[in-house]
Design a protein around this motif. Structure first.
Motif, mmCIF file in Angstrom:
data_model
loop_
_atom_site.group_PDB
_atom_site.id
_atom_site.type_symbol
_atom_site.label_atom_id
_atom_site.label_comp_id
_atom_site.label_asym_id
_atom_site.label_seq_id
_atom_site.Cartn_x
_atom_site.Cartn_y
_atom_site.Cartn_z
ATOM 1 N N ARG A 18 1.206 -1.130 -0.151
ATOM 2 C CA ARG A 18 -0.103 0.215 -0.174
ATOM 3 C C ARG A 18 0.739 1.288 -0.075
ATOM 4 N NH1 ARG A 18 1.025 -2.390 4.947
ATOM 5 N NH2 ARG A 18 0.552 -0.990 6.462
ATOM 6 N N TRP A 19 0.295 2.438 -0.294
ATOM 7 C CA TRP A 19 0.380 3.750 -0.731
ATOM 8 C C TRP A 19 1.078 4.040 1.020
ATOM 9 C CZ3 TRP A 19 3.326 4.792 -4.768
ATOM 10 C CH2 TRP A 19 2.596 4.470 -5.445
ATOM 11 N N LEU A 37 18.171 -0.713 -1.347
ATOM 12 C CA LEU A 37 18.950 0.830 -0.217
ATOM 13 C C LEU A 37 19.525 0.108 0.763
ATOM 14 C CD1 LEU A 37 16.388 3.271 -1.337
ATOM 15 C CD2 LEU A 37 19.192 2.438 -2.098
ATOM 16 N N GLY A 38 19.191 -0.829 1.960
ATOM 17 C CA GLY A 38 19.629 -1.293 2.981
ATOM 18 C C GLY A 38 19.121 -2.401 3.194
ATOM 19 N N LYS A 39 18.577 -2.929 4.664
ATOM 20 C CA LYS A 39 18.221 -4.510 5.357
ATOM 21 C C LYS A 39 16.666 -4.617 4.764
ATOM 22 C CE LYS A 39 17.884 -8.098 8.396
ATOM 23 N NZ LYS A 39 17.762 -8.369 9.866
ATOM 24 N N GLU A 40 16.028 -3.616 4.848
ATOM 25 C CA GLU A 40 14.573 -3.255 4.319
ATOM 26 C C GLU A 40 13.805 -1.987 3.062
ATOM 27 O OE1 GLU A 40 12.388 -6.425 5.696
ATOM 28 O OE2 GLU A 40 14.200 -6.888 6.709
ATOM 29 N N SER A 41 15.199 -1.841 2.737
ATOM 30 C CA SER A 41 14.557 -0.877 1.459
ATOM 31 C C SER A 41 15.083 -1.027 0.692
ATOM 32 C CB SER A 41 14.769 0.264 2.823
ATOM 33 O OG SER A 41 14.645 1.517 1.502
ATOM 34 N N HIS A 42 14.731 -0.958 -0.397
ATOM 35 C CA HIS A 42 14.516 -1.418 -1.744
ATOM 36 C C HIS A 42 14.168 0.463 -2.597
ATOM 37 C CE1 HIS A 42 15.207 -5.595 -1.098
ATOM 38 N NE2 HIS A 42 14.015 -5.039 -0.211
ATOM 39 N N VAL A 61 9.972 6.014 -9.999
ATOM 40 C CA VAL A 61 10.749 5.631 -8.838
ATOM 41 C C VAL A 61 9.947 4.925 -7.664
ATOM 42 C CG1 VAL A 61 13.453 5.595 -7.447
ATOM 43 C CG2 VAL A 61 12.840 6.762 -10.079
ATOM 44 N N ILE A 62 9.751 4.044 -6.775
ATOM 45 C CA ILE A 62 9.469 3.673 -5.818
ATOM 46 C C ILE A 62 9.993 2.737 -4.725
ATOM 47 C CG2 ILE A 62 7.473 2.463 -5.055
ATOM 48 C CD1 ILE A 62 5.390 2.705 -7.646
ATOM 49 N N ARG A 63 10.071 3.878 -3.619
ATOM 50 C CA ARG A 63 10.800 3.439 -2.544
ATOM 51 C C ARG A 63 10.193 2.327 -1.581
ATOM 52 N NH1 ARG A 63 14.854 5.674 0.334
ATOM 53 N NH2 ARG A 63 13.641 8.246 -0.082
ATOM 54 N N VAL A 64 10.351 0.784 -1.673
ATOM 55 C CA VAL A 64 9.739 0.088 -0.351
ATOM 56 C C VAL A 64 9.961 -0.156 0.703
ATOM 57 C CG1 VAL A 64 9.035 -2.153 -1.341
ATOM 58 C CG2 VAL A 64 8.934 -1.197 -3.257
ATOM 59 N N ASN A 65 9.330 0.270 1.641
ATOM 60 C CA ASN A 65 9.503 -0.412 2.862
ATOM 61 C C ASN A 65 8.654 -1.887 2.909
ATOM 62 O OD1 ASN A 65 9.581 -1.219 5.203
ATOM 63 N ND2 ASN A 65 8.990 1.432 6.101
ATOM 64 N N ALA A 66 9.942 -2.537 2.883
ATOM 65 C CA ALA A 66 9.926 -4.654 3.020
ATOM 66 C C ALA A 66 9.140 -4.107 4.568
ATOM 67 C CB ALA A 66 11.124 -5.106 3.168
ATOM 68 N N THR A 70 5.193 -0.776 2.825
ATOM 69 C CA THR A 70 4.501 0.416 2.066
ATOM 70 C C THR A 70 5.325 0.852 1.112
ATOM 71 O OG1 THR A 70 5.854 1.604 4.100
ATOM 72 C CG2 THR A 70 3.338 1.612 4.259
ATOM 73 N N MET A 71 5.165 1.841 0.169
ATOM 74 C CA MET A 71 5.317 2.462 -1.061
ATOM 75 C C MET A 71 5.120 3.680 -1.282
ATOM 76 S SD MET A 71 5.601 -0.865 -2.297
ATOM 77 C CE MET A 71 5.581 -1.181 -3.630
ATOM 78 N N GLU A 72 6.111 4.313 -1.369
ATOM 79 C CA GLU A 72 6.720 5.837 -1.512
ATOM 80 C C GLU A 72 7.374 5.990 -3.173
ATOM 81 O OE1 GLU A 72 8.920 9.650 -0.021
ATOM 82 O OE2 GLU A 72 8.981 6.900 0.763
ATOM 83 N N GLU A 73 6.044 7.168 -3.300
ATOM 84 C CA GLU A 73 7.012 7.247 -5.662
ATOM 85 C C GLU A 73 7.503 8.430 -5.084
ATOM 86 O OE1 GLU A 73 4.969 8.266 -9.491
ATOM 87 O OE2 GLU A 73 3.490 7.904 -8.082
ATOM 88 N N LEU A 74 9.032 8.326 -5.596
ATOM 89 C CA LEU A 74 9.756 9.542 -5.584
ATOM 90 C C LEU A 74 9.954 10.295 -7.147
ATOM 91 C CD1 LEU A 74 13.013 7.372 -4.475
ATOM 92 C CD2 LEU A 74 10.766 8.823 -2.752
ATOM 93 N N ALA A 75 10.521 11.125 -7.161
ATOM 94 C CA ALA A 75 10.737 12.307 -8.048
ATOM 95 C C ALA A 75 10.832 10.962 -9.591
ATOM 96 C CB ALA A 75 11.533 12.867 -8.701
ATOM 97 N N ALA A 76 10.363 10.986 -10.804
ATOM 98 C CA ALA A 76 10.767 10.072 -12.043
ATOM 99 C C ALA A 76 11.997 10.410 -12.703
ATOM 100 C CB ALA A 76 9.896 10.196 -13.220
ATOM 101 N N MET A 77 12.476 9.456 -13.460
ATOM 102 C CA MET A 77 13.634 9.563 -13.736
ATOM 103 C C MET A 77 13.585 10.019 -15.249
ATOM 104 S SD MET A 77 14.081 5.093 -15.037
ATOM 105 C CE MET A 77 12.990 4.534 -15.050
ATOM 106 N N GLU A 78 14.192 10.529 -15.622
ATOM 107 C CA GLU A 78 14.253 11.474 -17.360
ATOM 108 C C GLU A 78 13.655 10.032 -18.572
ATOM 109 O OE1 GLU A 78 15.545 14.385 -17.936
ATOM 110 O OE2 GLU A 78 15.617 14.699 -15.802
#
Length: 245
Positions: A18-19, A37-42, A61-66, A70-78
């Motif tokens: 979920r967001w 990015l880390g043990k529980e972050s991708h 580009v979405i940051r995933v908290n495993a 929860t999902m967090e949308e970051l700024a898009a790539m080019e």
């Protein structure tokens, strides 16, 4: 992500993705790339949005908290892209997003870009500085990111191994190359050097002893002759492509 589960040791555990605002996550893609990015972050980068064909790639580009799903949308790539690869560079703030195409039916390979996590900005590289492949794989071993396999713009499966120079922000040809000439859709993984060759001197019990070792091993050589693994063979070194393996 489509299975909505995570592997804990040897058990698959269901996840409710979920967001961050707790609304349901439905932006599933295929052919994306991921960065740990880390043990529980991708980071989940790009891919084909599920839906009507021909499907177009996305630039998300979405940051995933495993831990909590929860999902967090970051700024898009080019560039929206699929069949690409990505890896985090030394310093852990810069992600190399490499190659791929714009979607189904597209054969034109895209140039690479560098995505800065802290500023959420992306820099598109010149074609001359890009690896210009699709369905390839990037892997970071110690402080170097290598590009292996895939297919180039004219449909060839290049056996050349390339290394990314973080100072010049460009690729350099490695001194050795892959043995196989069929490298499209290649799978790449790090593994202990002890499983490839003998590294502990005359008393080594990992693979072939120095007296009988051949000049070429996995890269630019022949298959290894590991006979058994002893406790001394398990250590943290990775098999970096070189003529000695």
């Amino acid at each position: 992500q489509r299975s909505k589960a995570r592997l804990d040791t040897d058990i698959w555990t269901p996840m409710k993705l979920r967001w961050k605002n707790q609304s349901s996550f439905t932006e599933f893609t295929s052919g994306a790339c991921t960065v740990k990015l880390g043990k529980e972050s991708h980071l989940l980068i790009g891919g084909l949005r599920l839906g009507k064909k021909p499907r177009k790639a996305v630039a998300t580009v979405i940051r995933v908290n495993a831990t909590d799903g929860t999902m967090e949308e970051l700024a898009a790539m080019e560039k929206p892209r699929v069949s690409h690869s990505c890896e985090i560079l030394p310093g852990n703030d810069l992600v190399l997003i490499s190659g791929g195409t714009e979607g189904e039916g597209s054969t034109q390979t895209l140039p690479d870009e560098l995505y800065t996590i802290s500023t959420k900005k992306s820099l598109l590289l010149n074609i001359a500085d890009s690896i210009m492949r699709q369905s390839h794989k990037l892997i970071r071993l110690e402080e170097t990111v290598y590009g292996l396999g895939g297919t180039n713009n004219i449909g060839e499966d290049p056996s050349l191994v390339k290394a990314f120079n973080s100072q010049t922000k460009s690729w350099e040809i490695h001194s050795s190359h892959l043995m196989s000439e069929d490298t499209g859709e290649v799978a790449v993984t790090p593994f202990p050097l002890g499983s490839v060759d003998c590294v502990a001197g005359d008393s080594c019990q990992c693979g072939v002893s120095p007296a009988t070792a051949r000049a070429g091993r996995v890269v630019d050589g022949e298959e290894t002759e590991v006979r058994y693994m002893s406790p001394q063979c398990h250590h943290s070194h990775h098999a970096v492509p070189s003529e000695s393996q």
